[in-house]
Scaffold this motif. Structure first.
Motif, PDB file in Angstrom:
ATOM      1  N   LEU A 194      -0.234   9.295   2.446  1.00  0.00           N
ATOM      2  CA  LEU A 194      -1.948   9.162   2.427  1.00  0.00           C
ATOM      3  C   LEU A 194      -2.077   9.143   0.795  1.00  0.00           C
ATOM      4  O   LEU A 194      -2.989   8.569   0.452  1.00  0.00           O
ATOM      5  N   LYS A 195      -1.600  10.411   0.113  1.00  0.00           N
ATOM      6  CA  LYS A 195      -1.950  10.567  -1.255  1.00  0.00           C
ATOM      7  C   LYS A 195      -1.525   9.247  -2.060  1.00  0.00           C
ATOM      8  O   LYS A 195      -2.234   8.995  -3.057  1.00  0.00           O
ATOM      9  N   GLN A 196      -0.293   8.959  -1.777  1.00  0.00           N
ATOM     10  CA  GLN A 196       0.273   7.527  -2.616  1.00  0.00           C
ATOM     11  C   GLN A 196      -0.603   6.435  -2.451  1.00  0.00           C
ATOM     12  O   GLN A 196      -0.800   5.727  -3.381  1.00  0.00           O
ATOM     13  N   ALA A 197      -0.875   6.334  -1.120  1.00  0.00           N
ATOM     14  CA  ALA A 197      -1.779   5.163  -0.782  1.00  0.00           C
ATOM     15  C   ALA A 197      -3.074   5.221  -1.614  1.00  0.00           C
ATOM     16  O   ALA A 197      -3.821   4.257  -2.098  1.00  0.00           O
ATOM     17  N   PHE A 198      -3.670   6.503  -1.523  1.00  0.00           N
ATOM     18  CA  PHE A 198      -4.974   6.748  -2.221  1.00  0.00           C
ATOM     19  C   PHE A 198      -4.727   6.454  -3.677  1.00  0.00           C
ATOM     20  O   PHE A 198      -5.900   6.017  -4.253  1.00  0.00           O
ATOM     21  N   GLU A 203      -3.496  -0.254   0.929  1.00  0.00           N
ATOM     22  CA  GLU A 203      -4.211  -0.453   2.319  1.00  0.00           C
ATOM     23  C   GLU A 203      -3.821   0.709   2.917  1.00  0.00           C
ATOM     24  O   GLU A 203      -2.847   0.956   3.907  1.00  0.00           O
ATOM     25  N   ILE A 204      -4.751   1.638   2.971  1.00  0.00           N
ATOM     26  CA  ILE A 204      -4.833   2.970   3.441  1.00  0.00           C
ATOM     27  C   ILE A 204      -4.701   2.805   5.137  1.00  0.00           C
ATOM     28  O   ILE A 204      -3.949   3.475   5.815  1.00  0.00           O
ATOM     29  N   SER A 205      -5.445   1.983   5.449  1.00  0.00           N
ATOM     30  CA  SER A 205      -5.804   1.812   7.004  1.00  0.00           C
ATOM     31  C   SER A 205      -4.571   1.435   7.596  1.00  0.00           C
ATOM     32  O   SER A 205      -4.065   1.752   8.657  1.00  0.00           O
ATOM     33  N   LYS A 206      -3.905   0.479   6.877  1.00  0.00           N
ATOM     34  CA  LYS A 206      -2.432  -0.221   7.430  1.00  0.00           C
ATOM     35  C   LYS A 206      -1.402   0.699   7.487  1.00  0.00           C
ATOM     36  O   LYS A 206      -0.601   0.817   8.412  1.00  0.00           O
TER      37      LYS A 206
END
Length: 350
Positions: A194-198, A203-206
């Protein structure tokens, strides 16, 4: 508050930094907010009190004193004065390891209970967070509004962690503290993703949807593996609760019978035909010695059996604390019942 600070100073003074740090991690994953130094200070005070109580009990009751002294004297012939000096040290060691063993077991068990509750609710929680992000919410808002009461412990911890993010703490720091509240590799890896995607703008939702699906698949695989290993669990349970105490009870009664027969024989040398005089050997192992050996072996067998069964069921040996008392009581009951039945049988034929 002042008392807590005093105990915290005591704990940090008596215990090394590495142990304080380790207990800080264990306390956090068990759901406690007390400082590790203060907790260790309370334990040190409890160990000292139990040591004094055990020492006073030993010296206040002569029967306990004499029995323990004779038991030690068979192993190491020492004087009563030396025994009186050594016993407080032995009491301290027994209390120290006993208290830490019990407390560590309880904390690890609570940590496992929290982890199981988290991992059961995590897939649905991540799907809801993903849906909120798709609706246009930020990550912290999505996690806040996804923390529904039906998620139980996870919802409480998420709301407590996100509150600090709302008050100005960086989101990465708040997520790290949230991950530290659970001893779960799955949750820690989810927070890292989650931190890396942020940070990278992915695409955090994916990512959350795929993580949720992976967690569901992993949970299904764990249940299938546990179902396939149920036969091993039954075998271990049978061996520890029925097989071991039954065999020890039979052996104990046989040794008792042989001991009675040995005592009935003359103690002097006897003549047996052309072989001349043969001395009757003394008992190497008495029934009383084998009895205490049986109790110790049953205790150890029950302990390891509970750890094995816990590992088979949940993949963690910490939950063996729940099974150990029942396995131990069942083993001792079988040992006692078989011993009583065999004693009455041999009494009727001797």
């Amino acid at each position: 508050m002042a008392i807590t600070n005093n105990f915290e100073y005591l704990g940090r003074f008596l215990f090394p930094k590495k142990q304080v740090k380790e207990f800080s991690r264990v306390l956090a994953s068990s759901g406690y907010l007390i400082p590790a130094g203060a907790f260790l200070g309370y334990l040190a005070f409890a160990i000292l009190g139990l040591t004094i109580l055990l020492s006073l009990t030993y010296f206040a009751f002569p029967s306990i004193y004499n029995g323990f002294y004779l038991f030690i004297y068979k192993i190491i012939p020492i004087s009563r004065f030396v025994m009186g000096v050594i016993f407080p040290i032995l009491s301290f060691l027994i209390c120290y390891f006993g208290v830490f063993l019990i407390v560590s077991g309880i904390l690890n068990l609570q940590s496992d209970i929290r982890r199981n509750a988290l991992e059961n609710a995590l897939p649905d929680f991540l799907m809801l967070v993903s849906a909120n992000i798709k609706a246009g919410m930020s990550i912290d808002q999505a996690m806040w509004y996804s923390a529904k009461p039906e998620f139980g412990l996870l919802a409480i911890e998420v709301k407590n962690g996100i509150k600090s993010a709302f008050s100005g703490e960086p989101l990465e720091s708040a997520l790290d503290k949230l991950a530290a509240r659970f001893d779960s590799k799955v949750f820690t890896r989810t927070i890292i993703l989650l931190k890396q995607a942020f940070a990278t703008g992915g695409e955090i939702s994916k990512v959350l949807e795929e993580t949720s699906q992976d967690l569901r698949n992993t949970s299904i695989v764990k249940k299938e593996v546990g179902a396939s290993l149920i036969l091993y669990e039954i075998f271990v349970l049978f061996a520890s609760v029925l097989g071991t105490p039954f065999l020890f009870a039979v052996s104990s009664r046989l040794i008792s019978v042989f001991e009675l027969q040995r005592n009935a024989l003359p103690t002097t040398s006897s003549s047996f035909g052309p072989f001349g005089s043969v001395a009757i050997p003394t008992n190497v192992i008495t029934a009383n010695d084998f009895y205490y050996f049986s109790l110790a072996t049953i205790f150890i067998t029950s302990l390891f059996s509970s750890l094995i069964i816990s590992t088979i069921r949940s993949g963690s040996r910490n939950e063996g604390v729940k099974y150990f008392p029942f396995i131990l009581i069942g083993s001792f009951l079988v040992y006692a019942i078989v011993g009583i039945v065999l004693s009455s049988f041999f009494a009727s034929i001797l």
